[in-house]
Write a protein that holds these residues in place. Structure first.
Motif: not given
Length: 500
Positions: A73-79, A219-228
């Motif tokens: 999720v975190g990587g996606s938002l950065i992209i 907000t559970q999908n934003f926890e550990n946002a860069f995992e994976g």
């Protein structure tokens, strides 16, 4: 027979005799008695045209390409954020190009100015024969699919094959937008204003519902946002993100029709790309507030899946919003891209007929007519979406060459007037990045890229056999002349110059 006897009507004199129409009215001439494209697009319409061209069906239907490749999720938002900033980088460079070379045609005009006619022709050839007609056909099919979606859901007939109905709706969609653009530039701009407001409102609804869900504690999908996070898939993720921003260069195609371009072009570009970036990032945040990454990847229409989960019986708003968004994308892209062919014909690399203007409405009717006609043909191609995949490299190749041309012209012609100028580092970074994107795309889909390059190269013999020679064979000139004369009389079009 002398050549002057079968030359197309070119000076407008014969056409001038036809100006009285069937209902007895007379075509009104410009105050300066000229035939030309008129600057009728202001700042607001410039913003809505650019926003409308960028925001098509992509953000509603398949943002899964980014998360599928990057894996988090975190990587996606950065992209999504980076893609917006990179598009802004290119848009700023194009603002300088558009004011230094204030000609309709966008990338074609810049490539021709810097690198010559042959390379510019290859871009126009590909855009006219395949790229843009296929894009319009594909968007029309998406429009038809999502117009039918509410009816299919209401009748519980989701497994029915409605290919024929979809094709009919695609034809209606393309034909309607073509008529609007032929009728009036101002009308096309107003339609674009309305459709852009509609699509932005739909995305605003998605964003608001996402905020509501987050306020409820989802907000559970934003926890550990860069995992994976999968860095190996970075190239594919970037390609997917940047593909959704395609169209940020649209205003440069119609720079001659923008009021007070030195002031309004840079402003409209900066405002529109900023709006799109903000909407895209916030919409993806909203999606992740409601859908897990797995649900998003499995969905073929993310906005529809989102609507089913949060809007209940009002979920049918989403397929309608997708259809209207697609209609706006067709309208805006047709408005801007038709000027590419108009500019090419005006420079002599396409038949002169395509550079003519309707004497009543002051629109490039032939350019609109021919690209739309080809679009209607591609509606019936079974795998039209696969054709688009063959040319993913074209946008970044043409954009990179255009900005490389900016660097070349700064060095070769430092005296060229530049009402707007960016720091030299911006075009250098953009050109290098475009080269990297093209290489990454070729590595990711080598066969598709090879097929696209091969099709592009078919323009080489066309150029040297039909464009570069000063004259065509006599029988071809005669055919072109007769068809041009017929078309001028039927559609009341004349060359872009003064007539008496």
């Amino acid at each position: 027979m002398a050549s002057s006897e079968y030359r197309p009507i070119g000076d407008g004199a014969a056409l001038n005799k036809m100006l009285p129409t069937s209902n007895g009215t007379r075509v009104k001439k410009d105050h300066d008695d000229s035939m030309r494209l008129e600057p009728t697009i202001g700042l607001f319409s410039g913003v809505t045209i650019n926003v409308g061209c960028v925001i098509g069906s992509g953000i509603f239907v398949s943002p899964k390409g980014v998360i599928l490749n990057i894996g988090s999720v975190g990587g996606s938002l950065i992209i999504w954020t980076f893609s917006g900033f990179f598009s802004m980088l290119g848009a700023l460079c194009f603002a300088e190009l558009g004011l230094a070379i204030p000609k309709s045609g966008g990338m074609y005009a810049y490539i021709r100015e810097a690198f010559g006619e042959c390379i510019a022709f290859l871009y126009v050839w590909l855009a006219l024969v395949i790229l843009l007609p296929v894009t319009f056909a594909a968007l029309g099919i998406i429009f038809g699919q999502y117009i039918l979606e509410p009816a299919l859901v209401a009748m519980n007939c989701t497994d029915v094959d409605l290919t024929g109905c979809t094709q009919i709706l695609a034809i209606i969609c393309v034909s309607l937008t073509t008529y609007i653009n032929c009728r009036s530039v101002r009308l096309a701009a107003r339609v674009q204003d309305v459709l852009t407001v509609v699509k932005v409102s739909a995305l605003a609804l998605i964003i608001i519902m996402g905020i509501v869900e987050m306020a409820k504690g989802n907000t559970q999908n934003f926890e550990n946002a860069f995992e994976g996070t999968n860095l190996i898939g970075l190239g594919g993720a970037l390609y997917s993100g940047l593909f959704s921003y395609a169209g940020w260069y649209s205003l440069n195609f119609i720079v001659e029709e923008i009021k007070d371009a030195p002031r309004n072009l840079p402003r409209a570009i900066i405002i529109s790309v900023s709006i799109v970036t903000g909407i895209y990032v916030l919409a993806n945040v909203a999606y992740f507030a409601v859908l897990t990454p797995e649900e998003l990847i499995q969905s073929n229409a993310v906005a529809v899946t989102f609507g089913i989960k949060v809007l209940g019986k009002f979920a049918l708003i989403m397929p309608i919003a997708v259809a209207l968004s697609t209609l706006g994308s067709i309208n805006g892209t047709l408005l801007t891209s038709s000027r590419l062919f108009f500019a090419g014909a005006r420079d002599g690399i396409l038949p002169k007929l395509i550079a003519m203007i309707n004497v009543r409405y002051k629109t490039p009717l032939p350019a609109l007519f021919f690209v739309s006609l080809l679009s209607l043909v591609y509606v019936f191609v079974k795998d039209v979406f696969q054709l688009i995949n063959y040319f993913n490299f074209v946008t970044w190749t043409a954009a990179g060459m255009s900005v490389l041309g900016l660097l070349y012209l700064r060095w070769k012609r430092p005296e060229m007037e530049k009402p707007y100028k960016v720091n030299i580092a911006l075009p250098i970074v953009f050109v290098i990045s475009c080269f990297i994107l093209v290489v990454l795309g070729a590595i990711n889909a080598p066969m598709d890229t090879a097929i696209g390059v091969a099709i592009t190269c078919t323009g080489v013999p066309v150029y040297f056999l039909l464009i570069k020679p000063p004259r065509l064979p006599r029988y071809m000139e005669l055919c072109v002349a007769k068809f041009s004369s017929f078309f001028q009389k039927v559609f009341l079009v004349a060359p872009e110059k003064k007539y008496t």
